[in-house]
Scaffold this active site. Structure first.
Site, mmCIF file in Angstrom:
data_model
loop_
_atom_site.group_PDB
_atom_site.id
_atom_site.type_symbol
_atom_site.label_atom_id
_atom_site.label_comp_id
_atom_site.label_asym_id
_atom_site.label_seq_id
_atom_site.Cartn_x
_atom_site.Cartn_y
_atom_site.Cartn_z
ATOM 1 N N HIS A 194 0.817 -1.223 0.000
ATOM 2 C CA HIS A 194 0.000 0.000 0.000
ATOM 3 C C HIS A 194 0.851 1.274 0.000
ATOM 4 O O HIS A 194 0.331 2.361 0.207
ATOM 5 C CB HIS A 194 -0.975 0.013 1.185
ATOM 6 C CG HIS A 194 -2.028 -1.051 1.091
ATOM 7 N ND1 HIS A 194 -3.247 -0.829 0.486
ATOM 8 C CD2 HIS A 194 -2.031 -2.331 1.504
ATOM 9 C CE1 HIS A 194 -3.967 -1.952 0.554
ATOM 10 N NE2 HIS A 194 -3.238 -2.878 1.154
ATOM 11 N N SER A 233 -11.894 -16.942 -22.494
ATOM 12 C CA SER A 233 -11.021 -17.558 -21.504
ATOM 13 C C SER A 233 -11.200 -19.063 -21.525
ATOM 14 O O SER A 233 -12.266 -19.573 -21.164
ATOM 15 C CB SER A 233 -11.337 -17.027 -20.100
ATOM 16 O OG SER A 233 -10.665 -17.797 -19.120
ATOM 17 N N SER A 262 -2.030 -10.593 -8.420
ATOM 18 C CA SER A 262 -2.269 -9.572 -9.439
ATOM 19 C C SER A 262 -2.522 -10.140 -10.831
ATOM 20 O O SER A 262 -1.906 -9.748 -11.819
ATOM 21 C CB SER A 262 -1.116 -8.564 -9.487
ATOM 22 O OG SER A 262 -1.564 -7.345 -10.015
ATOM 23 N N SER A 278 -5.075 -9.413 -12.378
ATOM 24 C CA SER A 278 -5.664 -8.289 -13.109
ATOM 25 C C SER A 278 -4.609 -7.517 -13.882
ATOM 26 O O SER A 278 -4.782 -7.211 -15.072
ATOM 27 C CB SER A 278 -6.404 -7.355 -12.148
ATOM 28 O OG SER A 278 -5.538 -6.882 -11.134
ATOM 29 N N GLU A 311 -7.570 0.334 -14.727
ATOM 30 C CA GLU A 311 -8.094 -0.225 -13.484
ATOM 31 C C GLU A 311 -8.804 0.850 -12.659
ATOM 32 O O GLU A 311 -9.788 0.587 -11.989
ATOM 33 C CB GLU A 311 -6.979 -0.880 -12.680
ATOM 34 C CG GLU A 311 -7.502 -1.769 -11.578
ATOM 35 C CD GLU A 311 -6.615 -2.982 -11.297
ATOM 36 O OE1 GLU A 311 -6.757 -3.533 -10.211
ATOM 37 O OE2 GLU A 311 -5.813 -3.356 -12.164
ATOM 38 N N ASP A 360 1.762 -3.058 -9.455
ATOM 39 C CA ASP A 360 1.410 -4.348 -10.050
ATOM 40 C C ASP A 360 1.729 -4.380 -11.532
ATOM 41 O O ASP A 360 2.333 -5.325 -12.046
ATOM 42 C CB ASP A 360 -0.081 -4.640 -9.843
ATOM 43 C CG ASP A 360 -0.424 -4.831 -8.379
ATOM 44 O OD1 ASP A 360 0.495 -4.888 -7.546
ATOM 45 O OD2 ASP A 360 -1.624 -4.917 -8.068
#
Length: 375
Positions: free
Chosen positions: A25, A59, A116, A118, A150, A162
């Site tokens: 963070h 996918s 991660s 994403s 994002e 990320d």
């Protein structure tokens, strides 16, 4: 989907997940992080399909897909689609070269595990389309547009770590990244005779996205209070413990705790980089435990399952350190375990975890790997 019957990929992209050794963070607070890409990845196979604007994404891993039109990109009610749509939206703001394409995805990245997936999906798509349509985007531009995607389409106000780690990873190294200047350095990581073992809690408390944004607001509130006396301060990156303590009387205790964690975590990142350079593995392990204490007690993004596994590891002399990794509220704990004790540790942790939570623990080793590339 019908296009799969004639699908012959023109190129294949391997886009890795990442772990963050330490520095949780801190990225959206413009601080330091120490991530690396890992060998687990998303594979994207792409081809042009001859259409001006119609695209298909499927996918294989989850046996689901969707069709989209580049002329009418809009947010979807299906969360994973927004990672794709957001990247396409951001690319469209930079170039009009993209035309209809087909994309098939495969993944061995566990979703919701804090690795991660994403960012791997976002960056892999940007990387592939950049090559397929000769868009001329730099690696940093692909990182930045994926991060913005994002923000705008998924709604998570993430930092840049990320995406940066997924694209810029280097085998055998972690990346010491300054999230303010984007200057970075590759730090060799040699943990022998220890290994990095992830324990996947298999829980996701569905708080990560909303609480992530809440933490960002709380940190910003702390910065605003400190700015009253120190107007040059732009983020917690610029705040010292003395400045924070001086502002404490005006702060909500929760805001003070959030800021206190970030300031201490930035120091731990630099200390970890030093420990790795000196191969001081005992110090590295203790830094992980200190980080988890802050994650759990001050930043409050841990959960009962992660706390249990970290506490369990402390009783094992073959474990140097452990902490929850990723955005929080579940996912994986990262453990540095002696190579000769991995099986015994995993078996013992699995047994204890099953007894406590009635959940089957998933464990796997990860190694620092290279960033997004063509296969």
């Amino acid at each position: 989907m019908e296009f799969l019957k004639t699908f012959t990929p023109e190129l294949t992209v391997e886009s890795p997940g990442r772990i963050n050794l330490i520095g949780e963070h801190t990225d959206y607070n413009m601080g330091y992080v120490l991530p690396t890409a890992i060998e687990k990845k998303i594979i994207l196979k792409l081809q042009k399909n001859g259409s001006d604007s119609v695209c298909h994404v499927y996918s294989e891993t989850y046996d689901t897909g969707f069709e989209l039109d580049l002329n009418t990109i809009a947010r979807s009610d299906v969360e994973w689609e927004n990672y794709i749509l957001g990247v396409l939206s951001e690319i469209s703001l930079r170039t009009d070269k993209v035309r209809g394409f087909d994309c098939v995805l495969q993944s061995d990245l566990p979703t919701g595990s804090g690795l991660s997936s994403s960012a791997a999906l976002e960056c892999g798509l940007a990387f592939g389309l950049n090559e397929l349509f000769d868009l001329g985007l730099s690696n940093l531009e692909m990182v930045q547009l994926s991060q913005t995607a994002e923000h705008t389409y998924v709604g998570t106000q993430c930092g840049i770590m990320d995406q940066f780690a997924s694209v810029m990873g280097k085998s055998g190294h972690v990346i010491l990244l300054d999230c303010e200047s984007l200057e970075y350095d590759y730090i060799p990581i040699d943990l022998h005779p220890y290994k990095i073992i992830l324990l996947n809690t298999k829980v996701s408390h569905n708080l990560a996205s909303s609480e992530y944004n809440t933490r960002k607001r709380e940190c910003a509130e702390g910065v605003e209070i400190i700015r009253r006396k120190h107007p040059k301060v732009k983020s917690l990156r610029n705040v010292t413990e003395e400045m924070l303590n001086a502002g404490k009387p005006e702060m909500d205790p929760t805001v003070f705790n959030r800021c206190s964690f970030i300031i201490a975590e930035n120091k731990r990142v630099l200390e970890m980089a030093k420990a790795l350079r000196q191969k001081d593995l005992l110090s590295a392990g203790q830094l992980l435990y200190a980080a988890h204490h802050g994650i759990s007690k001050l930043y409050e993004v841990s959960c009962a399952e992660s706390d249990f596994l970290v506490e369990f590891s402390k009783d094992n002399p073959d474990v140097l350190g452990a902490r929850q990794t990723g955005g929080g509220f579940g996912g994986c704990t990262l453990n540095i375990v002696h190579k000769d004790a991995v099986d015994d540790f995993v078996n013992a942790a699995s047994k204890a975890y099953r007894k406590k939570f009635d959940i089957h623990l998933e464990a796997f080793e990860v190694e620092p790997a290279g960033g997004t590339s063509f296969s």
